[in-house]
Design a protein around this motif. Structure first.
Motif, PDB file in Angstrom:
ATOM      1  N   ALA A 274      33.831  43.228  45.653  1.00 19.06           N
ATOM      2  CA  ALA A 274      33.342  42.186  44.754  1.00 19.06           C
ATOM      3  C   ALA A 274      34.008  40.886  45.170  1.00 19.06           C
ATOM      4  CB  ALA A 274      33.680  42.512  43.309  1.00 19.06           C
ATOM      5  N   ILE A 275      33.202  39.823  45.232  1.00 18.77           N
ATOM      6  CA  ILE A 275      33.748  38.505  45.542  1.00 18.77           C
ATOM      7  C   ILE A 275      33.479  37.637  44.329  1.00 18.77           C
ATOM      8  CG2 ILE A 275      33.678  36.551  47.135  1.00 18.77           C
ATOM      9  CD1 ILE A 275      32.220  38.629  49.073  1.00 18.77           C
ATOM     10  N   VAL A 276      34.536  37.189  43.692  1.00 13.05           N
ATOM     11  CA  VAL A 276      34.362  36.435  42.450  1.00 13.05           C
ATOM     12  C   VAL A 276      35.009  35.066  42.595  1.00 13.05           C
ATOM     13  CG1 VAL A 276      34.752  36.411  39.955  1.00 13.05           C
ATOM     14  CG2 VAL A 276      34.301  38.582  41.106  1.00 13.05           C
ATOM     15  N   GLY A 277      34.179  34.045  42.392  1.00 11.97           N
ATOM     16  CA  GLY A 277      34.674  32.669  42.426  1.00 11.97           C
ATOM     17  C   GLY A 277      34.152  31.932  41.217  1.00 11.97           C
ATOM     18  N   GLY A 278      33.957  30.617  41.390  1.00 10.12           N
ATOM     19  CA  GLY A 278      33.461  29.817  40.273  1.00 10.12           C
ATOM     20  C   GLY A 278      34.586  29.073  39.604  1.00 10.12           C
ATOM     21  N   GLY A 279      34.228  28.321  38.576  1.00  4.34           N
ATOM     22  CA  GLY A 279      35.200  27.436  37.958  1.00  4.34           C
ATOM     23  C   GLY A 279      36.217  28.172  37.110  1.00  4.34           C
ATOM     24  N   LYS A 280      35.715  28.978  36.163  1.00  6.20           N
ATOM     25  CA  LYS A 280      36.601  29.481  35.124  1.00  6.20           C
ATOM     26  C   LYS A 280      36.686  31.000  35.076  1.00  6.20           C
ATOM     27  CE  LYS A 280      34.681  26.640  31.932  1.00  6.20           C
ATOM     28  NZ  LYS A 280      34.528  26.407  30.500  1.00  6.20           N
ATOM     29  N   VAL A 281      37.873  31.492  34.770  1.00  6.87           N
ATOM     30  CA  VAL A 281      38.075  32.927  34.639  1.00  6.87           C
ATOM     31  C   VAL A 281      37.565  33.418  33.293  1.00  6.87           C
ATOM     32  CG1 VAL A 281      39.765  34.802  34.774  1.00  6.87           C
ATOM     33  CG2 VAL A 281      40.233  32.643  35.880  1.00  6.87           C
ATOM     34  N   SER A 282      37.632  32.531  32.286  1.00  5.05           N
ATOM     35  CA  SER A 282      37.396  33.000  30.912  1.00  5.05           C
ATOM     36  C   SER A 282      36.083  33.765  30.771  1.00  5.05           C
ATOM     37  CB  SER A 282      37.457  31.841  29.927  1.00  5.05           C
ATOM     38  OG  SER A 282      36.892  30.691  30.489  1.00  5.05           O
ATOM     39  N   GLY A 283      35.035  33.270  31.448  1.00  8.55           N
ATOM     40  CA  GLY A 283      33.751  33.959  31.345  1.00  8.55           C
ATOM     41  C   GLY A 283      33.688  35.210  32.202  1.00  8.55           C
ATOM     42  N   LYS A 284      34.714  35.451  32.999  1.00 13.82           N
ATOM     43  CA  LYS A 284      34.608  36.536  33.977  1.00 13.82           C
ATOM     44  C   LYS A 284      35.664  37.619  33.825  1.00 13.82           C
ATOM     45  CE  LYS A 284      32.058  33.571  36.980  1.00 13.82           C
ATOM     46  NZ  LYS A 284      31.773  32.957  38.248  1.00 13.82           N
ATOM     47  N   VAL A 285      36.568  37.441  32.841  1.00 19.65           N
ATOM     48  CA  VAL A 285      37.635  38.423  32.654  1.00 19.65           C
ATOM     49  C   VAL A 285      37.069  39.811  32.423  1.00 19.65           C
ATOM     50  CG1 VAL A 285      39.389  39.177  31.018  1.00 19.65           C
ATOM     51  CG2 VAL A 285      39.411  36.863  31.853  1.00 19.65           C
ATOM     52  N   ALA A 286      36.082  39.890  31.530  1.00 19.07           N
ATOM     53  CA  ALA A 286      35.549  41.204  31.167  1.00 19.07           C
ATOM     54  C   ALA A 286      34.894  41.861  32.370  1.00 19.07           C
ATOM     55  CB  ALA A 286      34.550  41.063  30.029  1.00 19.07           C
ATOM     56  N   VAL A 287      34.153  41.081  33.144  1.00 17.79           N
ATOM     57  CA  VAL A 287      33.467  41.684  34.282  1.00 17.79           C
ATOM     58  C   VAL A 287      34.486  42.064  35.361  1.00 17.79           C
ATOM     59  CG1 VAL A 287      32.825  39.658  35.673  1.00 17.79           C
ATOM     60  CG2 VAL A 287      31.306  41.603  35.569  1.00 17.79           C
ATOM     61  N   LEU A 288      35.548  41.255  35.505  1.00 15.28           N
ATOM     62  CA  LEU A 288      36.590  41.601  36.476  1.00 15.28           C
ATOM     63  C   LEU A 288      37.257  42.913  36.092  1.00 15.28           C
ATOM     64  CD1 LEU A 288      38.158  38.092  37.157  1.00 15.28           C
ATOM     65  CD2 LEU A 288      37.172  39.615  38.879  1.00 15.28           C
TER      66      LEU A 288
END
Ligand code: ADP
Ligand code: MG
Length: 511
Positions: A274-288
């Motif tokens: 999985a390659i995860v970037g973008g501006g903010k972690v907050s929207g992606k914590v759950a998916v991470l």
């Protein structure tokens, strides 16, 4: 020519000329055949009206397929296979039925024009299949966040223009999703014709899933089809409410989206990265957190990586990071270590004086990021490490650009990843890309078509990958169940609340 629609209804003509594509002309249109009721005209290319311009754009109606009429919709698939597990339109004999079709035409607009019509194109297969089956379509979508009020800049007409272009047929729009004029227009629809309702979010009842609003939408049709994957994570009137009233099915886009994402989660070819970037972690914590349980390799970039750098003891200067998320990032790193997942954090980065065009920038190691600079892209060593790590990988999920790619000087890592992803896909790897900005980056390089799957659903894809139920999907009856089956009741889950972590250091820059 019988007036097929009221004169006062806005018309959207097919847009700019389409490159010749072969058989767009509906060949069997005039072979109306005895199976069609005498009082219904078969769909045929619109005749020239007296006031038509000298050189009108070609108008082609999709001809309903010939099929013996046998009394309404019924199950037609003998061997039911549904990637979603849900009843799909492949089980539906849509002939002579009026269908309320929910699509996701929530597209980016600029100066009243659609900037990226991927979501509209993605809905075309379902629209064509239903029209060819002899259905008439009342299409509903939202656009933006008008919050229950009419916002002229969020009308669906630009989307109708793009749809008209792709279908090469007229796409009439209504000025309002409700009202007498719209009801009349719906009643006048004949098989093979369609109508696009105005933005359903102009009514407050949409987002509230108001039963009365849902009932009005449902009154337009005999059947509901949900093909709005991008809105499937919302329990709104036009996604969940109507499904409780009408016999409901999922469309082809919904099915292919769910199939691509569920394959990733259930049976990825390994190694899986999985390659995860973008501006903010907050929207992606759950998916991470969910992905860490599935992947063999996690590559982090963008502002997301900055928060992880802080979590692993580095300081990131003025870079975008979220102090509130540092604790979450630490937990994810710990989970990764426990599961033996390799995590690639940037070893070097491009730092800039300001996050603007034409500013001063340089490459530095992430061990000593300067205090008054912003990290805006991965550096060459990190890109090389990413290339090496992805070498043996057979499945890639990419969400979020690796830098501030809108500024070309800071888009190197994102562009390199896009090229690498295309190479991997060509070499047989499964590459799935989600997220509006990541897809925009691919499109800038004309590489979107090379990917195995491009997900049209931003939030919906993330929630699906998190393992959450998508209410718009959940309410549709199971594949193979009889036409009359009522929907599965969907209730808002009560999410457990996690205690908010206390930030150790004051926030540098967070959003
Ligand atoms: P997607 O739409 O693909 O899901 P996101 O919306 O999560 O992606 O993030 C995209 C945004 O993240 C872009 O506007 C990009 O400029 C920004 N971004 C990426 N890297 C950085 C960074 N290092 N600092 C600040 N913003 C960043
Ligand atoms: Mg985005």
């Amino acid at each position: 020519m019988a007036p097929s629609r009221p004169a006062n209804r806005p018309q959207v003509k097919p847009g700019p000329p389409l490159p010749p594509k072969g058989a767009t002309q509906a060949s069997g249109a005039s072979a109306g055949g005895p199976s069609r009721p005498a009082n219904r005209q078969s769909a045929k290319p619109a005749a020239k009206s007296p006031g038509a311009p000298a050189n009108p754009a070609p108008v082609v109606r999709v001809a309903p397929r010939q099929r013996p009429f046998s009394g309404g919709p019924r199950r037609i698939a003998t061997n039911i296979y549904s990637a979603t597990g849900k009843r799909t339109i492949r089980e539906l004999d849509a002939r002579e039925s009026r269908i309320l079709l929910r699509v996701d035409f929530n597209v980016p607009l600029s100066d009243g024009k659609v900037v990226d019509d991927s979501r509209i194109r993605a809905a075309v297969p379902t629209i064509k299949a239903l029209l060819e089956d002899g259905a008439s379509l009342v299409i509903a979508s939202h656009l933006g966040r008008p919050d229950g009020k009419v916002v002229d800049g969020l009308r669906l007409r630009p989307a109708a223009e793009r749809l008209a272009y792709h279908l090469q047929m007229m796409v009439p729009t209504t000025g309002d999703a409700l009202g007498g004029g719209t009801e009349d227009a719906v009643k006048r629809l004949r098989p093979g014709e369609l109508l696009l309702l105005e933005n359903v979010r102009f009514h407050a009842g949409e987002e509230k899933n108001d039963p009365a609003f849902a009932a009005k939408l449902a009154s337009y049709a005999d059947i509901f089809v949900n093909d709005a994957f991008g809105a499937a994570h919302r329990a709104h009137a036009s996604t969940v409410g109507v499904a409780g009233i009408l016999p409901s099915y999922v469309g082809l886009l919904m099915e292919s989206e769910v199939e691509a994402l569920s394959n990733l989660l259930d049976k990825p070819n390994r190694p899986f990265a999985a390659i995860v970037g973008g501006g903010k972690v907050s929207g992606k914590v759950a998916v991470l957190e969910a992905l860490i349980q599935k992947v063999d390799l996690l590559i982090l970039g963008g502002g997301v990586a900055n928060t992880f750098l802080v979590a692993s003891g580095r300081s990131v200067g003025k870079s975008l990071y979220e102090s509130k998320m540092v604790e979450h990032a630490r937990r994810i790193l710990k989970l990764a270590a426990e599961r033996g997942v390799k995590v690639l954090l940037p070893v070097d980065g491009v730092v800039a004086k300001e996050v603007t065009r034409g500013t001063e920038f340089k490459v530095v190691s992430t061990e000593k990021l300067p205090a008054s600079w912003h990290m805006v892209d991965l550096g060459p060593d990190s890109i090389a490490a990413m290339r090496d790590a992805l070498g043996p990988v057979k499945t890639i999920l990419w969400n979020g650009p690796l830098g501030v790619f809108e500024i070309p000087a800071f888009g190197t890592a994102t562009r390199e990843l896009a090229k690498l992803a295309a190479e991997k896909a060509e070499a047989g790897a499964t590459v799935v890309v989600g997220g509006g900005d990541s897809i925009a980056a691919l499109q800038q390089l004309n590489l979107a078509g090379k990917m195995t799957h491009i997900s049209t659903g931003g939030g919906a894809s993330l929630e699906y990958l998190e393992g959450r139920d998508l209410p718009g999907l959940a309410v549709i009856p199971t594949a193979g169940s009889p036409f009359e089956t009522m929907p599965i009741l969907w209730q808002e889950p009560k999410l457990e609340k996690r205690p908010a972590p206390k930030p150790k250091a004051p926030a540098k820059k967070s959003e």
